[in-house]
Write a protein that holds these residues in place. Structure first.
Motif, short mmCIF file in Angstrom:
data_model
loop_
_atom_site.label_atom_id
_atom_site.label_comp_id
_atom_site.label_asym_id
_atom_site.label_seq_id
_atom_site.Cartn_x
_atom_site.Cartn_y
_atom_site.Cartn_z
N GLY A 92 0.82 -1.21 0.00
CA GLY A 92 0.00 0.00 0.00
C GLY A 92 0.85 1.25 0.00
N GLU A 93 1.90 1.25 -0.82
CA GLU A 93 2.90 2.32 -0.82
C GLU A 93 2.29 3.70 -0.98
N ASN A 94 1.21 3.82 -1.75
CA ASN A 94 0.62 5.13 -2.03
C ASN A 94 -0.07 5.75 -0.81
N TYR A 95 -0.32 4.94 0.23
CA TYR A 95 -1.07 5.43 1.39
C TYR A 95 -0.17 5.72 2.59
N ILE A 96 1.13 5.57 2.43
CA ILE A 96 2.02 5.65 3.59
C ILE A 96 2.83 6.94 3.58
N GLU A 97 2.81 7.67 4.69
CA GLU A 97 3.49 8.96 4.81
C GLU A 97 5.00 8.79 4.83
N GLU A 98 5.66 9.88 4.47
CA GLU A 98 7.12 9.86 4.40
C GLU A 98 7.77 9.57 5.76
N GLY A 99 7.17 10.09 6.83
CA GLY A 99 7.74 9.90 8.16
C GLY A 99 7.85 8.43 8.54
N ALA A 100 6.83 7.64 8.17
CA ALA A 100 6.86 6.20 8.47
C ALA A 100 7.97 5.51 7.68
N ARG A 101 8.13 5.91 6.43
CA ARG A 101 9.18 5.31 5.60
C ARG A 101 10.56 5.67 6.14
N ASN A 102 10.73 6.91 6.55
CA ASN A 102 12.02 7.33 7.09
C ASN A 102 12.38 6.54 8.34
#
Length: 474
Positions: A92-102
């Motif tokens: 669900g890459e399109n629904y995930i904020e940058e902060g979570a990825r970082n």
């Protein structure tokens, strides 16, 4: 005359860039202008190699003392992260904020990391993102588990048809209020207190720290936390008969609960996170991912405490379900329970690892789980497919799309009441921070994890109870 020795010459004989190099050059230029370069380099190499021999030299003592003091300074024991980010799968890459990825990127750089994955409900958390799954080698991360250790879902399906609930809503509301308590610090007193085998768990005697938490655990047994924790009546629909649960096609009354280990888990998390940070000194950006080696006494203590908190969280749900089942005089057709905010010893790609699921549902092949939506959106009873790329996991809900502060700032009470009315949901308690609009679309989240789980049944919330003010666990 001035000698021709430069910093480059001193570096060639073993000096390093920094204060010592500058001091050596200063002494060279002020005191050794007429000595041959070869002899000078030999002398300064000797000072570097044996500074204690020059402590009483009237010219070189200052340099010798500086070298010895630098050598005696406490070495930097900050651990280094791995270079580059180890690859991991995002669902669900399109629904995930940058902060979570970082945050996940940083977790993947830990020296003990074996694998990772982000679930489609992921959002920024504390240390490991909520919705983050991290497999480590023989190491446990207290904040990779989370503050609310063993937070879980529990579902009871009753032999009561939908029509009975609709005809007796007032009775169900009365019992829901009578047998539940919510929020930070809430507990039962005297004869209200529940009895359960978990209170006799030997782990309470494992350390003085855990022994001192027994009274708090007993008082809070059967209560629910603040925030997004809930107890709710709803209707669950099976489109076809489920052979494993032995439930026929149809629509049934069900009880769904979401809560964790209360003050017991929060205290354990705070204590062992502090211990981990003292032992495992990580760079600033990774400080909340401090871990404990499971071969150490501290690691084993936390492992025992974490499992105790998980058992206690399960007991809290059991008390709530037993009390409400007895109150409405129902028979339980099936019960499903799963937890998140926990760590398990599992085998991944032939290697034993510690799998941290911080806000993620276990979804090994055939394993049952519950993925709720919001107070108005449906939840789903699911069966895991055992997808290795997800480390045998799935989302634990819809996931927030608004922070609590943003929700309070942007959602009005009237808007929240309107959406509840549109969906026919009765709400008891809850703050605006838990409004349905603060959450992602559960249908999009489920669509993003069709490789991870199969849907067995759909749960529709009808009456939801939460903490009055959205309070947090203390």
């Amino acid at each position: 005359m001035k000698n021709n020795i430069s910093g480059k010459h001193l570096i060639e004989i073993g000096y390093s860039e920094g204060k010592i190099l500058g001091l050596a050059l200063e002494i060279l230029n002020e005191n050794f202008s007429e000595i041959e370069e070869k002899e000078l380099l030999a002398l300064f190499k000797k000072v570097k190699d044996y500074p204690e021999s020059f402590l009483y030299d009237p010219v070189l003592d200052k340099l010798a003392k500086a070298m010895i003091e630098e050598a005696n300074l406490k070495s930097d024991d900050t651990m280094k992260l791995k270079e580059g980010v180890t690859a991991y799968t995002i669902f669900g890459e399109n629904y995930i904020e940058e902060g979570a990825r970082n945050q996940m990127d940083i977790a993947m750089k830990l020296p003990v990391t074996a694998a990772g994955a982000l679930m489609p409900d992921a959002h920024q958390g504390y240390g490991l993102p909520i919705g983050g799954v991290l497999a480590t080698r023989n190491a446990i991360i207290p904040y990779g588990v989370g503050v609310d250790i063993g937070c879980r879902m529990a579902l009871s399906i009753f032999d009561i048809p939908e029509e009975h609930y609709l005809a007796k809503e007032a009775m169900y509301k009365r019992e829901l209020i009578a047998f539940t308590k919510f929020g930070a610090g809430q507990n039962f007193k005297g004869k209200e207190r529940a009895d359960h085998a978990v209170l006799e768990n030997e782990a309470f005697k494992a350390t003085p720290f855990l022994k001192n938490l027994h009274e708090k655990a007993w008082a809070q047994l059967g209560t629910s936390g603040g925030g997004n924790h809930f107890v709710e009546w709803g209707i669950i629909e099976f489109a076809v008969r489920d052979e494993v649960l032995n439930v026929e096609k149809g629509r049934y009354l069900a009880l769904l609960t979401h809560s964790g280990s209360r003050g017991l888990g929060a205290t354990i998390a705070g204590h062992y996170t502090k211990v981990a940070k003292e032992i495992c000194k990580l760079p600033k950006e990774a400080i909340n991912l401090a871990y404990l080696d499971l071969n150490t006494a501290e690691g084993q203590e936390y492992w025992i405490a974490m499992n105790l908190a998980g058992d206690y969280a399960s007991a809290c749900h059991e008390v709530i379900h037993n009390r409400l089942t007895q109150a409405i005089g129902a028979r339980v057709l099936a019960k499903v329970e799963n937890h998140h905010n926990f760590a398990w010893k599992e085998v991944l790609n032939g290697e034993e690892v510690i799998v941290h699921r911080k806000g993620a549902t276990p979804a090994a092949k055939g394993v049952m789980g519950i993925i709720p939506g919001s107070m108005t959106a449906p939840g789903f009873l699911v069966r895991g497919k055992g997808e290795a790329r997800a480390i045998h996991s799935a989302s634990h809900g819809a996931g927030r799309q608004m922070s609590r502060t943003k929700a309070i700032q942007n959602i009005t009470r009237s808007e929240m009441k309107a959406i509840l009315k549109d969906h026919g949901v009765t709400l008891i308690g809850a703050g605006l921070d838990e409004a349905p609009m603060a959450y992602k679309d559960i249908h999009k989240v489920m669509a993003a994890q069709t490789d991870l789980v199969d849907v067995v049944a759909k749960f529709e919330p009808k009456m939801v109870r939460m903490a009055d003010d959205g309070s947090r666990e203390d």
